[in-house]
Scaffold this motif. Structure first.
Motif, PDB file in Angstrom:
ATOM      1  N   UNK A  38       0.831  -1.201   0.000  1.00 45.68           N
ATOM      2  CA  UNK A  38       0.000   0.000   0.000  1.00 45.68           C
ATOM      3  C   UNK A  38       0.868   1.255   0.000  1.00 45.68           C
ATOM      4  N   UNK A  39       0.418   2.258  -0.718  1.00 44.87           N
ATOM      5  CA  UNK A  39       1.074   3.558  -0.731  1.00 44.87           C
ATOM      6  C   UNK A  39       0.377   4.444   0.297  1.00 44.87           C
ATOM      7  N   UNK A  40       1.161   5.018   1.202  1.00 50.53           N
ATOM      8  CA  UNK A  40       0.610   5.847   2.258  1.00 50.53           C
ATOM      9  C   UNK A  40       0.859   7.324   1.978  1.00 50.53           C
ATOM     10  N   UNK A  95       7.319  12.661  -1.367  1.00 48.26           N
ATOM     11  CA  UNK A  95       7.617  11.249  -1.564  1.00 48.26           C
ATOM     12  C   UNK A  95       6.732  10.408  -0.659  1.00 48.26           C
ATOM     13  N   UNK A  96       6.126   9.374  -1.222  1.00 48.66           N
ATOM     14  CA  UNK A  96       5.137   8.565  -0.526  1.00 48.66           C
ATOM     15  C   UNK A  96       5.763   7.301   0.069  1.00 48.66           C
ATOM     16  N   UNK A  97       5.537   7.040   1.371  1.00 44.41           N
ATOM     17  CA  UNK A  97       5.992   5.778   1.971  1.00 44.41           C
ATOM     18  C   UNK A  97       5.219   4.592   1.395  1.00 44.41           C
ATOM     19  N   UNK A 113       9.825   0.923   1.234  1.00 41.75           N
ATOM     20  CA  UNK A 113      10.392   1.870   0.284  1.00 41.75           C
ATOM     21  C   UNK A 113       9.631   3.168   0.279  1.00 41.75           C
ATOM     22  N   UNK A 114       9.984   4.019  -0.675  1.00 44.78           N
ATOM     23  CA  UNK A 114       9.297   5.300  -0.862  1.00 44.78           C
ATOM     24  C   UNK A 114       9.323   5.627  -2.341  1.00 44.78           C
ATOM     25  N   UNK A 115       8.268   6.296  -2.798  1.00 45.69           N
ATOM     26  CA  UNK A 115       8.125   6.560  -4.228  1.00 45.69           C
ATOM     27  C   UNK A 115       7.885   8.044  -4.472  1.00 45.69           C
TER      28      UNK A 115
END
Length: 401
Positions: free
Chosen positions: A290-292, A330-332, A341-343
């Motif tokens: 999931x992207x937080x 940047x998204x956790x 990771x982070x994006x």
């Protein structure tokens, strides 16, 4: 005396459970069901940045993938189930909690006057009555409707005229309420028109409010220091939280607990007496990725997140570009009970695409085909929330840890 000990895996699961991230993300995301999620979290921070989706929308989407922004708008603006005020930042809060904000409003009244005078917000007190009369006579208004001919303060990004400052003061101290956002600009009305008198006339004592704040913060954190209880709602002082913990400990309402951190060290924190029997300990987190939001409640306290998850995170929008390690926003990335990771990504709505600039894996976490496939699946879910239909990838998007 040896303290009861919570290992790191159990601590993560309890903490994730309190933030509605331990169960499979599914279920209704409208009306009462959505209000239940917000009540469970305590509040949801509002933020205007919309690189992919606004923070409050992604916070709710990560827990209920059926969520769409209109559902929150309905709760806030139509059903009257929420109100907007401050915790650590502007947030939407269950309307049932309104009485517990009265102490903060009362305390802020003199503090804000002194602070804003110091910041040269001159003349705003003289505008109180005219602003209130304007709203009484003409209905709800925004900052665009008042003080058009007034001189603005020289305050950088906070470039307010006296009437705008008066609006904000009257909202923060309770005379006004925010009823909606128009293009993310607050629209204010008289509180007497917005909040039911049974709530607006309910003014708990300071002792009752401190007890409510500390109890409800602890229940939403699972375990905490007195400082973490202070930071949760931002209503009570450090001394008040320490005194509450001392009293609750003496009454047997809480215990001292050793909580193992990601690095193996232990912190002595407060918890409920039966925390080692918490059902969340035996529950496996969902394996999906999931992207937080950068402002997700689970990560809001960066020190706590680093301690429990070993995730060192900074929102770099406030860092000069040349000094950024990762990117502006940047998204956790959460997988199971680990942040993997982070994006850095952005929705280009004019081009109908979500562009992935870079993904940085966390140290010692490999991004093989399986994890990349799970990431692509999550991006496909996020497309609907972002309002675009395709994903594009920049060359070399997968970076070295």
């Amino acid at each position: 005396m040896t303290l009861p000990t919570l290992d790191n895996a159990a601590a993560r699961r309890i903490f994730m459970d309190r933030h509605a991230l331990l169960e499979t993300p599914q279920g209704d995301a409208t009306g009462a069901a959505l209000l239940d999620v917000i009540t469970r979290l305590g509040f949801v921070q509002l933020d205007s940045i919309n690189t992919v989706a606004r923070a409050h929308d992604l916070i709710l989407f990560s827990r209920r993938p059926r969520y769409r922004p209109k559902a929150l708008t309905t709760l806030y603006e139509t059903s009257g189930s929420l109100f907007e005020h401050w915790t650590h930042d502007a947030s939407v809060i269950p309307r049932a909690f309104y009485p517990w904000w009265r102490m903060r409003m009362q305390r802020d009244a003199e503090v804000l006057k002194k602070r804003w005078r110091l910041w040269r917000r001159d003349g705003f007190e003289a505008q109180f009555q005219s602003v209130l009369m304007h709203i009484r006579d003409h209905g709800p208004c925004s900052t665009a409707d008042v003080g058009k001919d007034e001189k603005k303060s020289s305050g950088g990004w906070w470039d307010w005229n006296p009437s705008k400052t008066a609006l904000e003061y009257l909202w923060m101290t309770g005379a006004l309420s925010v009823i909606r956002r128009d293009g993310f600009r607050k629209v204010y009305d008289l509180t007497e028109r917005v909040i039911d008198t049974s709530q607006s006339n309910d003014v708990p004592s300071e002792a009752e409010t401190i007890d409510w704040c500390c109890n409800n913060a602890l229940d939403r954190l699972g375990f905490a220091s007195s400082g973490e209880l202070t930071k949760f709602w931002r209503h009570v002082s450090s001394a008040e939280a320490r005194d509450w913990c001392k009293g609750a400990l003496a009454r047997g309402e809480i215990i001292d607990l050793a909580v193992t951190q990601a690095d193996g060290k232990q912190r002595t924190l407060f918890a409920r007496p039966h925390v080692l029997e918490d059902p969340a300990i035996g529950q496996s987190p969902p394996a999906r990725l999931r992207i937080l939001s950068p402002f997700d409640p689970m990560l809001r306290d960066r020190t706590r997140a680093k301690g429990l998850f070993g995730f060192d995170y900074t929102v770099e929008m406030f860092v000069p570009e040349a000094k950024r390690q990762y990117g502006y926003y940047v998204f956790p990335i959460l997988e199971g009970d680990r942040l993997v990771g982070r994006v850095d990504m952005k929705a280009h709505r004019d081009a109908d695409r979500l562009n992935v600039r870079a993904v940085w894996p966390e140290p010692k976490i490999k991004w093989g085909k399986g994890r990349i496939c799970a990431f692509e699946t999550e991006l496909d879910r996020v497309l609907k929330l972002a309002g675009v239909s395709q994903v594009t990838w920049e060359p070399g998007w997968l970076r070295d840890p």
